[in-house]
Write a protein that holds these residues in place. Structure first.
Motif, PDB file in Angstrom:
ATOM      1  N   THR A 398     123.833  61.763 -38.534  1.00 22.86           N
ATOM      2  CA  THR A 398     123.454  60.404 -38.928  1.00 22.86           C
ATOM      3  C   THR A 398     124.683  59.505 -39.010  1.00 22.86           C
ATOM      4  O   THR A 398     124.668  58.357 -38.544  1.00 22.86           O
ATOM      5  CB  THR A 398     122.727  60.423 -40.280  1.00 22.86           C
ATOM      6  OG1 THR A 398     121.562  61.242 -40.172  1.00 22.86           O
ATOM      7  CG2 THR A 398     122.320  59.018 -40.705  1.00 22.86           C
ATOM      8  N   ALA A 399     125.755  60.018 -39.585  1.00 26.27           N
ATOM      9  CA  ALA A 399     126.988  59.233 -39.716  1.00 26.27           C
ATOM     10  C   ALA A 399     127.597  58.925 -38.355  1.00 26.27           C
ATOM     11  O   ALA A 399     127.978  57.780 -38.071  1.00 26.27           O
ATOM     12  CB  ALA A 399     127.992  59.994 -40.588  1.00 26.27           C
ATOM     13  N   LEU A 400     127.697  59.933 -37.503  1.00 25.50           N
ATOM     14  CA  LEU A 400     128.335  59.731 -36.202  1.00 25.50           C
ATOM     15  C   LEU A 400     127.520  58.790 -35.324  1.00 25.50           C
ATOM     16  O   LEU A 400     128.080  57.950 -34.609  1.00 25.50           O
ATOM     17  CB  LEU A 400     128.532  61.076 -35.504  1.00 25.50           C
ATOM     18  CG  LEU A 400     129.583  61.992 -36.141  1.00 25.50           C
ATOM     19  CD1 LEU A 400     129.529  63.383 -35.520  1.00 25.50           C
ATOM     20  CD2 LEU A 400     130.984  61.407 -35.994  1.00 25.50           C
ATOM     21  N   VAL A 401     126.200  58.911 -35.360  1.00 21.21           N
ATOM     22  CA  VAL A 401     125.350  58.009 -34.581  1.00 21.21           C
ATOM     23  C   VAL A 401     125.491  56.580 -35.104  1.00 21.21           C
ATOM     24  O   VAL A 401     125.597  55.618 -34.325  1.00 21.21           O
ATOM     25  CB  VAL A 401     123.881  58.469 -34.636  1.00 21.21           C
ATOM     26  CG1 VAL A 401     122.962  57.415 -34.025  1.00 21.21           C
ATOM     27  CG2 VAL A 401     123.714  59.782 -33.893  1.00 21.21           C
ATOM     28  N   THR A 402     125.509  56.432 -36.408  1.00 14.35           N
ATOM     29  CA  THR A 402     125.663  55.099 -37.004  1.00 14.35           C
ATOM     30  C   THR A 402     127.000  54.473 -36.604  1.00 14.35           C
ATOM     31  O   THR A 402     127.053  53.305 -36.193  1.00 14.35           O
ATOM     32  CB  THR A 402     125.558  55.190 -38.538  1.00 14.35           C
ATOM     33  OG1 THR A 402     124.289  55.748 -38.899  1.00 14.35           O
ATOM     34  CG2 THR A 402     125.708  53.814 -39.173  1.00 14.35           C
ATOM     35  N   LEU A 403     128.078  55.225 -36.721  1.00 18.93           N
ATOM     36  CA  LEU A 403     129.404  54.704 -36.367  1.00 18.93           C
ATOM     37  C   LEU A 403     129.477  54.384 -34.877  1.00 18.93           C
ATOM     38  O   LEU A 403     130.046  53.358 -34.472  1.00 18.93           O
ATOM     39  CB  LEU A 403     130.477  55.719 -36.750  1.00 18.93           C
ATOM     40  CG  LEU A 403     130.664  55.973 -38.246  1.00 18.93           C
ATOM     41  CD1 LEU A 403     131.563  57.188 -38.480  1.00 18.93           C
ATOM     42  CD2 LEU A 403     131.248  54.742 -38.939  1.00 18.93           C
ATOM     43  N   SER A 404     128.911  55.261 -34.045  1.00 22.46           N
ATOM     44  CA  SER A 404     128.922  55.025 -32.600  1.00 22.46           C
ATOM     45  C   SER A 404     128.141  53.761 -32.250  1.00 22.46           C
ATOM     46  O   SER A 404     128.595  52.946 -31.431  1.00 22.46           O
ATOM     47  CB  SER A 404     128.323  56.237 -31.881  1.00 22.46           C
ATOM     48  OG  SER A 404     128.279  56.022 -30.492  1.00 22.46           O
ATOM     49  N   ASP A 405     126.975  53.578 -32.864  1.00 16.41           N
ATOM     50  CA  ASP A 405     126.191  52.364 -32.607  1.00 16.41           C
ATOM     51  C   ASP A 405     126.932  51.117 -33.059  1.00 16.41           C
ATOM     52  O   ASP A 405     126.855  50.058 -32.416  1.00 16.41           O
ATOM     53  CB  ASP A 405     124.845  52.450 -33.328  1.00 16.41           C
ATOM     54  CG  ASP A 405     123.900  53.460 -32.680  1.00 16.41           C
ATOM     55  OD1 ASP A 405     124.191  53.906 -31.546  1.00 16.41           O
ATOM     56  OD2 ASP A 405     122.881  53.813 -33.314  1.00 16.41           O
ATOM     57  N   LEU A 406     127.667  51.231 -34.153  1.00 13.00           N
ATOM     58  CA  LEU A 406     128.422  50.072 -34.660  1.00 13.00           C
ATOM     59  C   LEU A 406     129.588  49.714 -33.743  1.00 13.00           C
ATOM     60  O   LEU A 406     130.012  48.562 -33.716  1.00 13.00           O
ATOM     61  CB  LEU A 406     128.921  50.366 -36.076  1.00 13.00           C
ATOM     62  CG  LEU A 406     127.839  50.249 -37.163  1.00 13.00           C
ATOM     63  CD1 LEU A 406     128.321  50.849 -38.477  1.00 13.00           C
ATOM     64  CD2 LEU A 406     127.441  48.781 -37.358  1.00 13.00           C
ATOM     65  N   VAL A 407     130.108  50.685 -32.986  1.00 16.78           N
ATOM     66  CA  VAL A 407     131.127  50.359 -31.983  1.00 16.78           C
ATOM     67  C   VAL A 407     130.540  49.396 -30.955  1.00 16.78           C
ATOM     68  O   VAL A 407     131.200  48.452 -30.506  1.00 16.78           O
ATOM     69  CB  VAL A 407     131.647  51.634 -31.281  1.00 16.78           C
ATOM     70  CG1 VAL A 407     132.529  51.280 -30.094  1.00 16.78           C
ATOM     71  CG2 VAL A 407     132.424  52.494 -32.266  1.00 16.78           C
ATOM     72  N   GLY A 408     129.282  49.619 -30.581  1.00 16.19           N
ATOM     73  CA  GLY A 408     128.618  48.701 -29.665  1.00 16.19           C
ATOM     74  C   GLY A 408     128.354  47.347 -30.310  1.00 16.19           C
ATOM     75  O   GLY A 408     128.513  46.297 -29.670  1.00 16.19           O
ATOM     76  N   GLU A 409     127.960  47.364 -31.585  1.00 18.22           N
ATOM     77  CA  GLU A 409     127.647  46.105 -32.269  1.00 18.22           C
ATOM     78  C   GLU A 409     128.890  45.272 -32.555  1.00 18.22           C
ATOM     79  O   GLU A 409     128.855  44.041 -32.466  1.00 18.22           O
ATOM     80  CB  GLU A 409     126.916  46.408 -33.573  1.00 18.22           C
ATOM     81  CG  GLU A 409     125.526  46.975 -33.382  1.00 18.22           C
ATOM     82  CD  GLU A 409     124.842  47.269 -34.695  1.00 18.22           C
ATOM     83  OE1 GLU A 409     125.113  46.523 -35.677  1.00 18.22           O
ATOM     84  OE2 GLU A 409     124.036  48.222 -34.763  1.00 18.22           O
TER      85      GLU A 409
END
Length: 938
Positions: A398-409
């Motif tokens: 959950t943390a890694l997916v959230t951080l990865s998505d925020l790189v896009g945002e």
């Protein structure tokens, strides 16, 4: 950001990187002529040597870490390179392609076709060369982009983030950023934004821990914390499987490699299991455990087995593997690690914290298959790791997916902020991959470094990490070049400022960016080395794959799944596959090619094609330098050539290269010898190659041996004079041997067949051994006996009769050897004394039976006490010490063949530090006697 900053390797993990100092030294030496090549400028040997020493001093300064960003030192190196280049341009004015190849005012570009972690392209760029890095591996390509391609495109630019822009003009003048420092500051700003946004979305998954009175009932150390909420650093978990005992078959029993939480002196803490009510729980105790061995072992019984915590019944790894692959492996929280006022606070698990880990619901899971035979590093056992997502807990995913998505945002926020602050060419709307240098390209560039921080969190935030009781922190997954199974593991609090946290990852990456050179441009490309034309006219230096040593593509998959998610939309041409491409990777892996023979054929053919490209395209002025870190010797008897070396050299020579020399670079851990028998060296070997002449004659095998016996002794003397480590001597001798071999079209044996590279290497080794043996003729009789006895017995005792018989053959006697002071004879047994057993008051000036054996082993005895005592003895021995150095080489060779690693290390280490001892010996006070008169004749 004052100071040098962090090492560039901290940008992103990669395996087996070349040290930066090594790369700098090799490229400089590759491009700067030896003074002997300029007889007009340096007509005498004396003048050549003086100039050579000046160049050596430049290299000595160049390789110091503190000079990594020292522009004065770097510019002196660049000036030498340019001066040498201009002389080459003048010398090649009549070359058919002179106009194309030899522009005296512009240095040729640099190319590494196997760029990997990027040390060579980075250091070529630091020396002023436009740098081209190529690799098939997308992870390597992105690392090289981050190191050599991004910084120069935005060099000298101030930070664009709102915090910096809000400063006054005067503050900005005082806070002026140079090189890539502005880029680094923006990485920190937008990294913090990502972390803060992540806190809003998933912060509930990382609760603080409240210290209760029940926790403190038997823990005086917790009394001051009662009622307080402490920030959690990590949760410690143990994997579980169903008990193999039928009486407890419904209980999930833990797999614990150690109960110790902290072994720091005065801060010891350990987990104590409590068995009650048909089950078990964990509590935490402070202090040393009553049974230290039991606490250290956990529930692990031996290598390959655990015991059931309920019944004590043992079970093997195979049982665990079966349970895991059947979906019955779970995890149980053992302890909570929190941050106190004076360090770590260890607490027992609580239901609230166990629930917080379970309620996390990852929206995505990497479904790329992980090949179990490498992924678990456990003799083919898979342990349920079917995909790369299986390496993570729900909360970690959950943390890694959230951080990865925020790189896009965050890219959109960067664009928005950039439009407000300005400073970019608004007409340049190209992406970074499209060659842009405007705002969109800048947002792409920042995204790369932010994605690297996500990868760093993945390295520290998975279920194969370890908790280290010694320094009480999380150890990342890739502590070595494999994914090792972890039975118990820490789960780092990724949103906190702890090891494994996102903010510390961002801060470290920002520091790394600050040491990246940002002057001349660089380019990183995803290209197959067997099909590349990039090397045309360029200086080429490379660190190719080492036969079957490391599967970079397999290892890189772990990061690729996250990097691709973060950056695929920005660099779609790099991330085109589900996993890292493997079919074309030049590694001789039998599982990939069906058999060992097919794998070797694949490696030879592919490496030959890659080498042909280099030989045909590289700038003709400069040699090509190739790193190789395989140990040549393997096996015993006549089988002394490693298949990796044999095949690699075959590819180099078949491709059209001649090997002009080999030289070891102390590029691994200094003063450390990797165990004898391992295919690795204390240093890397650099092959110096040039394109072979098309007009070459043949030579007979007999004449080849004659030439070896003529040239190897000179090379050996040169290598020993240069204090080459014994562990590297055979490897370095390949140079002069292969120089002869590649001087001719073919070496023909008596039957008319071509002498293979493997056979030629065997002859080189044979002649080298002969020359080392012949050096014994310069030593005293007692020492010659010592060498022969050591060869037969080492330091163990044997029969007096055998010793006396050998002594007579060497023109000495056992009685005389005992008088010499390095042999013990008693009860019909004779043995050599170890260095630690030699008398501490030994004085060479008054020794009436002085031997080379004594000199060497007293130096080893004193070196164990420190360099100063050994250097003082070296001063007393004077020129006589050279014989001791020769003996160290000889004894090391014996140890290597006999697999005596402990003794071998002593001889190797003494030679490695010999230059330091010589330098210190010149500072030592004058000896009481006259070393020049030490008597070795007896």
């Amino acid at each position: 950001m004052p100071g040098i900053g962090a090492h560039p390797r901290g940008l992103h993990l990669y395996w087996a990187r070349r040290p930066l100092a090594t790369a700098r030294a090799v490229i400089f030496s590759q491009m700067v002529d030896d003074p002997s090549a300029n007889p007009d400028l340096f007509p005498t040997e004396q003048k050549q040597n003086k100039e050579r020493q000046r160049l050596f001093r430049i290299i000595e300064n160049l390789v110091k870490w503190e000079n990594t960003t020292n522009e004065t030192i770097l510019q002196s190196a660049r000036d030498e390179i340019l001066a040498s280049w201009r002389r080459a341009c003048a010398d090649n004015a009549d070359h058919p392609n002179a106009e194309e190849l030899f522009n005296r005012n512009k240095l040729p570009a640099f190319h590494d076709p196997f760029a990997g972690g990027g040390a060579l392209p980075l250091e070529a760029k630091r020396l002023g060369l436009e740098s081209f890095a190529a690799d098939l591996n997308p992870v390597a390509v992105m690392i090289n982009k981050a190191m050599i391609e991004i910084p120069p495109r935005f060099s000298g630019m101030p930070p664009m983030n709102p915090d910096y822009q809000a400063k006054s003009s005067q503050e900005k003048i005082l806070d002026r950023r140079v090189g890539a420092q502005g880029l680094a500051e923006d990485v920190k700003f937008y990294g913090k934004w990502i972390r803060d946004e992540a806190e809003k979305r998933i912060g509930k998954n990382y609760p603080k821990v409240k210290v209760t009175s029940s926790m403190a009932s038997e823990r005086p150390d917790l009394i001051d914390f009662i009622g307080q909420e402490l920030t959690v650093i990590a949760w410690l978990w143990a994997r579980t499987v169903k008990s193999p005992n039928p009486a407890f078959s419904q209980i999930d029993v833990p797999l614990i490699s150690t109960y110790m939480l902290s072994t720091a002196p005065g801060k010891e803490a350990f987990i104590k299991p409590i068995i009650e009510n048909g089950g078990y729980s964990f509590t935490v105790k402070i202090g040393k455990p009553p049974n230290a061995e039991e606490a250290k072992a956990g529930t692990k019984m031996s290598q390959g087995s655990f015991k059931c915590i309920m019944s004590g019944v043992p079970f093997r790894y195979t049982y665990i593997d079966d349970e895991a692959n059947a979906g019955r492996m779970g995890a149980r929280m053992m302890a909570i690690v929190a941050e106190g006022k004076r360090g770590r606070v260890y607490l027992p698990p609580t239901p609230e914290h166990e629930l917080a880990a379970e309620v996390a619901a990852p929206p995505w899971k990497p479904d790329a298959p992980s090949r179990g035979t490498w992924a678990s590093n456990a003799q083919g056992r898979r342990y349920g790791f079917n995909t790369f997502g299986d390496y993570f807990t729900k909360r970690q995913l959950t943390a890694l997916v959230t951080l990865s998505d925020l790189v896009g945002e965050v890219r959109f926020k960067i664009m928005s902020d950039g439009h407000v602050t300005g400073g970019f060419d608004e007409k340049d709307a190209r992406s970074f991959a499209g060659g842009g240098g405007g705002l969109e390209a800048y947002a792409d560039a920042l995204s790369v470094y932010l994605a690297f921080a996500v990868d760093r969190c993945a390295d520290f935030g998975n279920t194969c990490t370890r908790w280290v009781p010694g320094n009480q922190k999380v150890m990342n997954l890739f502590a070595k070049q494999a994914v090792a199974m972890a039975w118990d593991y820490p789960e780092a609090a990724v949103l906190q400022d702890v090891v494994g946290g996102f903010n510390p990852a961002i801060d470290f990456i920002a520091k790394c960016i600050c040491v990246l050179p940002s002057g001349v441009p660089g380019v990183a490309l995803q290209v197959d080395a067997t099909q590349s034309d990039i090397a045309a006219g360029k200086v080429v230096s490379s660190d190719p794959p080492y036969y079957d040593n490391i599967g970079y593509a397999d290892l890189s998959d772990f990061f690729y799944v996250w990097m691709s998610r973060s950056l695929q939309k920005i660099f779609p041409e790099v991330f085109t596959t589900l996993a890292v491409p493997k079919d074309a990777e030049l590694v001789a892996t039998a599982h990939r090619h069906g058999s060992k023979a097919n794998a070797e054929k694949f490696f030879l053919n592919g490496m030959t094609l890659a080498m042909q490209r280099m030989a045909e395209q590289a700038n003709p002025v400069y040699p090509v330098t190739l790193y190789y870190a395989f140990k040549q010797s393997e096996g015993s008897g006549d089988d002394t050539v490693n298949t990796g070396w044999d095949t690699f050299l075959e590819a180099v020579i078949t491709a059209g290269f001649c090997v002009n020399g080999t030289w070891p670079m102390r590029s691994e851990q200094e003063h450390r010898m990797i165990g004898i028998g391992a295919n690795a060296l204390a240093s890397s070997i650099v092959l110096v190659c040039r394109k072979r002449s098309s007009v070459m004659s043949s030579l007979s095998r007999r004449d080849f041996i004659v030439k070896l016996k003529d040239e190897i002794p000179k090379a050996l003397a040169h290598l020993q004079a240069g204090n080459i480590a014994p562990v590297d001597l055979a490897q370095a001798s390949i140079g002069p041997g292969m120089a002869i071999y590649t001087r001719y079209a073919h070496i023909i044996d008596a039957s008319g067949a071509r002498l293979s590279v493997r056979e030629a290497l065997g002859l080189v080794n044979q002649v080298l051994d002969e020359q080392l043996s012949e050096q014994e003729g310069n030593w005293d009789a007692d020492t010659r006996w010592g060498v022969a006895w050591f060869d037969q017995n080492g330091f163990t005792s044997s029969e007096f009769g055998s010793a006396e018989l050998l002594a007579r053959a060497k023109n000495t006697s056992v009685t005389g050897l005992v008088q010499a002071g390095f042999v013990q004879s008693a009860a019909g047994k004779v043995r050599l004394l170890k260095s630690d057993e030699l008398p501490g008051d030994w004085a060479p000036e008054s020794d009436t039976r002085l031997t080379v054996w004594e000199m060497l082993h007293h130096l080893i005895r004193l070196q164990k006490q420190g360099e100063a005592p050994a250097a003082a003895m070296l001063a007393r021995l004077g020129d006589k010490a050279d014989a001791a150095k020769e003996l160290a080489y000889r004894l090391y060779g014996i140890c290597e063949k006999k697999k005596r690693s402990t003794e071998a290390q002593l001889y190797n280490e003494l030679i490695v530090i010999w230059p330091d001892l010589v330098a210190r010996s010149k500072e030592a006070p004058a000896p009481a006697g006259r070393p020049g008169e030490l008597n070795l004749d007896n």
